[in-house]
Design an enzyme around this catalytic site. Structure first.
Site, short mmCIF file in Angstrom:
data_model
loop_
_atom_site.label_atom_id
_atom_site.label_comp_id
_atom_site.label_asym_id
_atom_site.label_seq_id
_atom_site.Cartn_x
_atom_site.Cartn_y
_atom_site.Cartn_z
N GLU A 104 0.84 -1.21 0.00
CA GLU A 104 0.00 0.00 0.00
C GLU A 104 0.87 1.25 0.00
OE1 GLU A 104 -2.53 1.67 -0.40
OE2 GLU A 104 -4.29 1.01 0.71
N ASP A 105 0.32 2.33 -0.51
CA ASP A 105 1.03 3.61 -0.47
C ASP A 105 0.94 4.25 0.91
OD1 ASP A 105 -1.71 4.02 -0.78
OD2 ASP A 105 -1.52 5.60 -2.28
N ASP A 108 -4.29 5.74 6.38
CA ASP A 108 -4.77 6.96 7.02
C ASP A 108 -5.74 6.53 8.13
OD1 ASP A 108 -5.09 9.75 7.18
OD2 ASP A 108 -6.66 9.80 5.68
N LYS A 136 0.03 7.21 8.57
CA LYS A 136 -0.41 8.37 9.35
C LYS A 136 -1.09 7.83 10.59
CE LYS A 136 -1.81 11.53 5.64
NZ LYS A 136 -3.01 12.14 5.02
N PHE A 157 -1.71 16.27 4.29
CA PHE A 157 -2.06 15.66 3.01
C PHE A 157 -0.82 15.69 2.11
CE2 PHE A 157 -4.16 14.91 -1.03
CZ PHE A 157 -4.96 13.85 -0.66
N ARG A 170 1.33 11.96 -9.56
CA ARG A 170 1.76 10.68 -8.99
C ARG A 170 3.21 10.37 -9.36
NH1 ARG A 170 -2.85 7.69 -7.31
NH2 ARG A 170 -4.75 8.16 -8.45
P1 IMP Z 1 -7.85 5.23 4.70
O1 IMP Z 1 -8.95 4.33 4.28
O2 IMP Z 1 -8.37 6.43 5.46
O3 IMP Z 1 -6.73 4.54 5.44
O4 IMP Z 1 -7.27 5.91 3.41
C1 IMP Z 1 -6.41 5.28 2.58
C2 IMP Z 1 -6.46 5.87 1.19
O5 IMP Z 1 -6.74 7.29 1.17
C3 IMP Z 1 -5.09 5.73 0.59
O6 IMP Z 1 -4.95 4.48 -0.05
C4 IMP Z 1 -5.02 6.91 -0.34
O7 IMP Z 1 -5.58 6.56 -1.58
C5 IMP Z 1 -5.87 7.97 0.31
N1 IMP Z 1 -5.06 8.92 1.10
C6 IMP Z 1 -5.00 9.04 2.43
N2 IMP Z 1 -4.18 10.01 2.82
C7 IMP Z 1 -3.67 10.53 1.68
C8 IMP Z 1 -2.72 11.59 1.41
O8 IMP Z 1 -2.17 12.27 2.30
N3 IMP Z 1 -2.46 11.82 0.10
C9 IMP Z 1 -3.03 11.10 -0.93
N4 IMP Z 1 -3.90 10.11 -0.71
C10 IMP Z 1 -4.22 9.83 0.57
MG MG Z 2 -3.83 3.54 -1.47
#
Ligand code: IMP
Ligand code: MG
Length: 191
Positions: A104-105, A108, A136, A157, A170
């Site tokens: 995963e990238d 959050d 994060k 962000f 990207r």
């Molecule tokens: P989560 O479900 O809240 O953990 O969000 C995960 C997804 O939100 C990631 O796979 C990203 O696609 C997007 N995301 C969360 N934070 C960022 C950020 O700071 N920059 C870009 N994409 C983000």
């Molecule tokens: Mg992602």
């Protein structure tokens, strides 16, 4: 003139050299830890994880295969994850009996990965592990077991190195903090 990322970059958070050094370490760690496993599959979560995957796999010295899946959250304005996730593109192979390493990238709130892990577990893989480039942890709403983390980052962000600002940038080789006010201004101008 094509549009540059520069007006939307508040600061470079992780430069290219630091990213590459850490990714090499992760690759070495994974190669050491998982050396005994049969049928190792890296599962890349599109689109954000793709640059990380291709760099990471160059540093993994044990045999492995790759597959891809894409998910999206409904009804959200890019930033907030609601926990309502759906599959946009599924794996091309059945994960039953395989050792999976999700790549995963960024994590959050954790909702996206929580959904993916539950979905994959339901298909009877031999094991499921997670490797994320960015974490994060301050924003976490659901607990996710993480085997490999590249960097813990503050609640800002970010974009670049696979992560987008409304699908752009990207390709930047670093992770940068977005100037969210400048980006909102651009959105207003385009609306
Ligand atoms: P989560 O479900 O809240 O953990 O969000 C995960 C997804 O939100 C990631 O796979 C990203 O696609 C997007 N995301 C969360 N934070 C960022 C950020 O700071 N920059 C870009 N994409 C983000
Ligand atoms: Mg992602």
């Amino acid at each position: 003139m094509p549009e540059s990322y520069e007006p939307y970059l508040a600061e470079v958070l992780i430069d290219s050299e630091t990213l590459q050094k850490r990714i090499a370490e992760l690759g070495a760690e994974i190669s050491r830890d998982l050396a005994g496993l049969r049928d190792l599959w890296l599962i890349c979560v599109l689109k954000g994880g793709v640059m990380f995957l291709t760099d990471l796999m160059r540093h993994i010295t044990i045999p492995h295969a790759v597959d891809f899946m894409a998910v999206s959250s409904y009804g959200v304005q890019a930033r907030e994850s609601t926990g309502h996730v759906r599959i946009v593109m599924d794996l091309s192979t059945d994960p039953a009996g395989k050792n999976l390493l999700i790549v995963e990238d960024i994590i959050d709130s954790g909702h996206t990965l929580d959904y993916i892990i539950k979905l994959l577990r339901a298909r009877n893989p031999a094991s499921v592990r997670v490797c994320t480039l960015l974490n994060k942890s301050e924003r976490r709403e659901v607990d996710i077991p993480l085997s490999y983390v590249g960097f813990d980052i503050p609640n800002k962000f970010v974009f670049g190195y696979g992560l987008d600002l409304d699908e752009l940038f990207r390709n930047m080789p670093f992770v940068g903090v977005a100037d969210e006010e400048a980006w909102r201004q651009r959105r207003r101008e385009l609306a």
